[in-house]
Design a protein around this motif. Structure first.
Motif, mmCIF file in Angstrom:
data_model
loop_
_atom_site.group_PDB
_atom_site.id
_atom_site.type_symbol
_atom_site.label_atom_id
_atom_site.label_comp_id
_atom_site.label_asym_id
_atom_site.label_seq_id
_atom_site.Cartn_x
_atom_site.Cartn_y
_atom_site.Cartn_z
ATOM 1 N N MET A 213 28.754 35.828 44.200
ATOM 2 C CA MET A 213 30.234 35.533 44.290
ATOM 3 C C MET A 213 30.999 35.673 45.462
ATOM 4 S SD MET A 213 31.279 34.499 41.117
ATOM 5 C CE MET A 213 33.040 34.895 41.482
ATOM 6 N N VAL A 214 30.417 36.477 46.175
ATOM 7 C CA VAL A 214 31.200 36.638 47.560
ATOM 8 C C VAL A 214 30.660 35.628 48.481
ATOM 9 C CG1 VAL A 214 31.092 38.107 49.672
ATOM 10 C CG2 VAL A 214 31.270 39.181 47.392
ATOM 11 N N MET A 215 29.450 35.378 48.357
ATOM 12 C CA MET A 215 28.784 34.125 48.964
ATOM 13 C C MET A 215 29.646 32.938 48.717
ATOM 14 S SD MET A 215 26.609 31.252 48.472
ATOM 15 C CE MET A 215 25.327 31.858 47.299
ATOM 16 N N ALA A 216 29.528 32.632 47.311
ATOM 17 C CA ALA A 216 30.350 31.375 46.957
ATOM 18 C C ALA A 216 31.750 31.096 47.366
ATOM 19 C CB ALA A 216 30.284 31.030 45.475
ATOM 20 N N ILE A 217 32.572 32.301 47.294
ATOM 21 C CA ILE A 217 34.103 32.401 47.737
ATOM 22 C C ILE A 217 33.988 31.950 49.056
ATOM 23 C CG2 ILE A 217 36.149 33.616 47.668
ATOM 24 C CD1 ILE A 217 35.596 32.429 44.761
ATOM 25 N N GLY B 264 31.145 43.593 35.787
ATOM 26 C CA GLY B 264 32.477 42.940 36.488
ATOM 27 C C GLY B 264 32.064 42.447 37.822
ATOM 28 N N SER B 265 30.930 41.883 37.720
ATOM 29 C CA SER B 265 30.377 41.277 39.108
ATOM 30 C C SER B 265 31.059 39.937 39.529
ATOM 31 C CB SER B 265 28.941 41.087 38.764
ATOM 32 O OG SER B 265 28.124 42.142 38.950
ATOM 33 N N TYR B 266 31.427 39.304 38.548
ATOM 34 C CA TYR B 266 32.237 38.003 39.023
ATOM 35 C C TYR B 266 33.497 38.274 39.555
ATOM 36 C CZ TYR B 266 28.649 34.803 36.509
ATOM 37 O OH TYR B 266 27.510 34.069 36.207
ATOM 38 N N TYR B 267 34.298 39.104 38.427
ATOM 39 C CA TYR B 267 35.771 39.377 39.117
ATOM 40 C C TYR B 267 35.828 40.392 40.291
ATOM 41 C CZ TYR B 267 40.690 40.667 38.732
ATOM 42 O OH TYR B 267 41.836 41.052 38.740
ATOM 43 N N GLY B 268 34.708 41.209 40.366
ATOM 44 C CA GLY B 268 34.559 42.011 41.556
ATOM 45 C C GLY B 268 34.442 41.422 42.692
ATOM 46 N N GLY B 269 33.360 40.574 42.699
ATOM 47 C CA GLY B 269 32.975 39.641 43.783
ATOM 48 C C GLY B 269 34.158 38.722 44.339
ATOM 49 N N LEU C 35 37.343 39.147 43.989
ATOM 50 C CA LEU C 35 38.370 39.960 44.752
ATOM 51 C C LEU C 35 37.843 40.502 45.992
ATOM 52 C CD1 LEU C 35 39.973 42.205 41.870
ATOM 53 C CD2 LEU C 35 40.775 40.011 42.842
ATOM 54 N N LEU C 36 36.731 40.709 46.082
ATOM 55 C CA LEU C 36 36.244 41.494 47.468
ATOM 56 C C LEU C 36 36.088 40.254 48.373
ATOM 57 C CD1 LEU C 36 35.050 43.712 48.932
ATOM 58 C CD2 LEU C 36 32.799 43.223 48.160
ATOM 59 N N ALA C 37 35.676 39.119 47.931
ATOM 60 C CA ALA C 37 35.672 37.861 48.974
ATOM 61 C C ALA C 37 37.078 37.653 49.542
ATOM 62 C CB ALA C 37 34.907 36.779 48.379
ATOM 63 N N HIS C 38 38.020 37.632 48.730
ATOM 64 C CA HIS C 38 39.303 37.383 49.124
ATOM 65 C C HIS C 38 39.801 38.479 50.281
ATOM 66 C CE1 HIS C 38 39.510 34.367 46.029
ATOM 67 N NE2 HIS C 38 40.603 33.959 46.704
ATOM 68 N N GLU C 39 39.610 39.731 49.825
ATOM 69 C CA GLU C 39 39.983 40.742 50.902
ATOM 70 C C GLU C 39 39.295 40.644 52.310
ATOM 71 O OE1 GLU C 39 39.074 45.757 51.195
ATOM 72 O OE2 GLU C 39 39.393 44.595 48.916
ATOM 73 N N TRP C 40 37.929 40.350 52.150
ATOM 74 C CA TRP C 40 37.140 40.143 53.346
ATOM 75 C C TRP C 40 37.635 39.187 54.101
ATOM 76 C CZ3 TRP C 40 31.313 41.160 51.676
ATOM 77 C CH2 TRP C 40 31.329 42.892 51.692
ATOM 78 N N LEU C 41 38.100 37.949 53.217
ATOM 79 C CA LEU C 41 38.756 36.671 53.958
ATOM 80 C C LEU C 41 40.126 36.873 54.621
ATOM 81 C CD1 LEU C 41 37.020 34.131 51.623
ATOM 82 C CD2 LEU C 41 36.404 34.408 54.161
ATOM 83 N N GLY C 42 40.351 38.301 54.331
ATOM 84 C CA GLY C 42 42.017 38.333 54.624
ATOM 85 C C GLY C 42 42.976 37.649 53.813
ATOM 86 N N ARG C 43 42.536 37.161 52.759
ATOM 87 C CA ARG C 43 43.504 36.404 51.805
ATOM 88 C C ARG C 43 44.401 37.262 50.888
ATOM 89 N NH1 ARG C 43 44.220 31.984 53.948
ATOM 90 N NH2 ARG C 43 45.052 31.021 51.593
ATOM 91 N N GLU C 44 45.726 37.193 51.089
ATOM 92 C CA GLU C 44 46.616 38.032 50.424
ATOM 93 C C GLU C 44 46.750 37.704 49.135
ATOM 94 O OE1 GLU C 44 50.217 39.370 52.816
ATOM 95 O OE2 GLU C 44 48.982 40.266 54.468
ATOM 96 N N HIS C 45 47.156 36.260 49.021
ATOM 97 C CA HIS C 45 47.383 35.745 47.727
ATOM 98 C C HIS C 45 46.145 35.345 46.954
ATOM 99 C CE1 HIS C 45 49.527 33.149 44.695
ATOM 100 N NE2 HIS C 45 48.701 32.433 44.919
ATOM 101 N N VAL C 46 45.958 35.881 45.823
ATOM 102 C CA VAL C 46 44.829 35.851 44.985
ATOM 103 C C VAL C 46 45.331 35.241 43.730
ATOM 104 C CG1 VAL C 46 42.747 36.833 43.850
ATOM 105 C CG2 VAL C 46 43.487 37.636 46.019
ATOM 106 N N ILE C 47 44.754 33.941 43.274
ATOM 107 C CA ILE C 47 45.213 33.407 41.916
ATOM 108 C C ILE C 47 44.555 34.423 40.946
ATOM 109 C CG2 ILE C 47 44.862 31.709 40.376
ATOM 110 C CD1 ILE C 47 44.875 29.603 43.022
ATOM 111 N N PRO C 48 45.320 34.613 39.814
ATOM 112 C CA PRO C 48 44.704 35.571 38.810
ATOM 113 C C PRO C 48 43.530 34.563 38.198
ATOM 114 C CG PRO C 48 47.019 35.541 38.704
ATOM 115 C CD PRO C 48 46.927 34.479 39.737
ATOM 116 N N PRO C 49 42.527 35.153 37.924
ATOM 117 C CA PRO C 49 41.496 34.446 37.029
ATOM 118 C C PRO C 49 42.052 33.870 35.620
ATOM 119 C CG PRO C 49 40.453 36.241 38.129
ATOM 120 C CD PRO C 49 41.943 36.712 38.369
ATOM 121 N N PHE C 50 41.369 32.806 35.285
ATOM 122 C CA PHE C 50 41.698 32.328 33.756
ATOM 123 C C PHE C 50 40.292 32.775 32.786
ATOM 124 C CE2 PHE C 50 41.607 29.054 30.458
ATOM 125 C CZ PHE C 50 42.769 29.566 29.908
ATOM 126 N N ASP C 51 40.858 33.537 31.927
ATOM 127 C CA ASP C 51 39.456 33.649 31.051
ATOM 128 C C ASP C 51 39.559 32.377 29.735
ATOM 129 O OD1 ASP C 51 37.912 35.045 29.148
ATOM 130 O OD2 ASP C 51 39.379 36.496 28.184
#
Length: 294
Positions: free
Chosen positions: A120-124, A149-154, A156-172
């Protein structure tokens, strides 16, 4: 035989245990079929034969166990199963065991799976590098619980590492019944209008179908990649290398057989296989012309 590269004429049997309520659906999923093919190839190379063992849902566990023993099965490969699978009082101690993934909780055996979190981190990161900034995730929250929680966790982590403050809430998204599927499509429409993602990473096969039904063109209106291009109708995304996963599972199972290891180990281990990114027209780099793929 292994040293000379010859194929052994004598082949012991390992079984692919299929306890699905509709057994044909298991290998009907292309990713799981790749598990099977990889495992069959590795088994043949090591002097074994892989056979699919269908265990009907109305057959008592002791009968299934006896059929396996009568057939000379030494080890079981346990592919993914639905949460409602009922394993009863099956005696796992009679066989060497190897699971695919996290879905079968009833047996604490050694396991091989894709490294979903790192994938997930790689893909984002890849989607971000391609110029997309409003990246959405559409997934099954219930399924993600099985992955820890690997999908959701990855995501969120990718956005944090990329410095992206705005994260779109995932859709279930879920499609367990027609009514739930209809509700998911309506919910996706609301989510798309509210958050306006320019790219979506999805684990759900219904998402490209829903988007097209709602009038979105892929990738002109929204780019889409999947966590498994084998079973989602887009050609960009995460290749979890299922053939390699199948080969590793069979090799580990045969190793356990050779060491006479049966049942659940005292210290079960998990082997996580690295995924690769797969380019495709459904999510092109923004610096390139985006084709009108419908």
């Amino acid at each position: 035989s292994r040293r000379t590269g010859a194929t052994s004429q004598f082949q012991n049997v390992i079984a692919w245990l299929n306890h699905w309520d509709q057994p044909e659906q298991l290998r009907g999923l292309h990713e799981f079929e790749q598990y099977w093919r990889g495992a069959a190839l590795a088994a043949k190379r090591l002097g074994y034969r892989l056979e699919e063992f269908i265990w009907p849902t109305d057959e008592p566990a002791r009968h299934a166990r006896q059929r396996l023993r009568d057939h000379g099965v030494l080890g079981l490969l346990i592919p993914p199963h639905k949460p409602e699978a009922d394993w009863g009082d099956f005696d796992w101690n009679a066989f060497a065991l190897m699971r695919f993934g996290f879905s079968v909780r009833e047996v604490d055996s050694n396991m091989v799976a894709a490294d979903h979190h790192r994938a997930m981190v790689m893909a984002i990161t890849k989607i971000h590098d391609y110029g997309y900034r409003r990246i959405g995730l559409v997934y099954s929250q219930a399924h993600d619980r099985y992955l820890g929680g690997s999908y959701y966790g990855g995501f969120l982590l990718a956005h944090e590492w990329l410095g992206r403050e705005h994260v779109i809430p995932p859709f279930d998204s879920e499609t367990t019944t027609p009514k739930i599927a209809e509700r998911s499509q309506r919910g996706l429409e609301v989510w798309m209008k509210k958050y306006r993602p320019d790219a979506i990473l999805t684990a759900r096969p219904e998402v490209p179908i829903f988007l097209r039904a709602l009038g979105y063109r892929i990738p002109r209106d929204v780019a889409v990649a999947s966590t498994s291009p084998y079973d989602v109708a887009v050609n960009a995304g995460i290749d979890q290398c299922p053939n390699a996963i199948g080969q590793i599972a069979a090799e580990m199972l045969i190793k356990q057989i050779s060491l006479n290891e049966r049942g659940e180990p005292c210290d079960p281990c998990s082997i996580l296989v690295e995924s690769r990114w797969r380019d495709g027209q459904s999510l092109p780099p923004l610096r390139c012309c985006r084709p009108n793929v419908t």
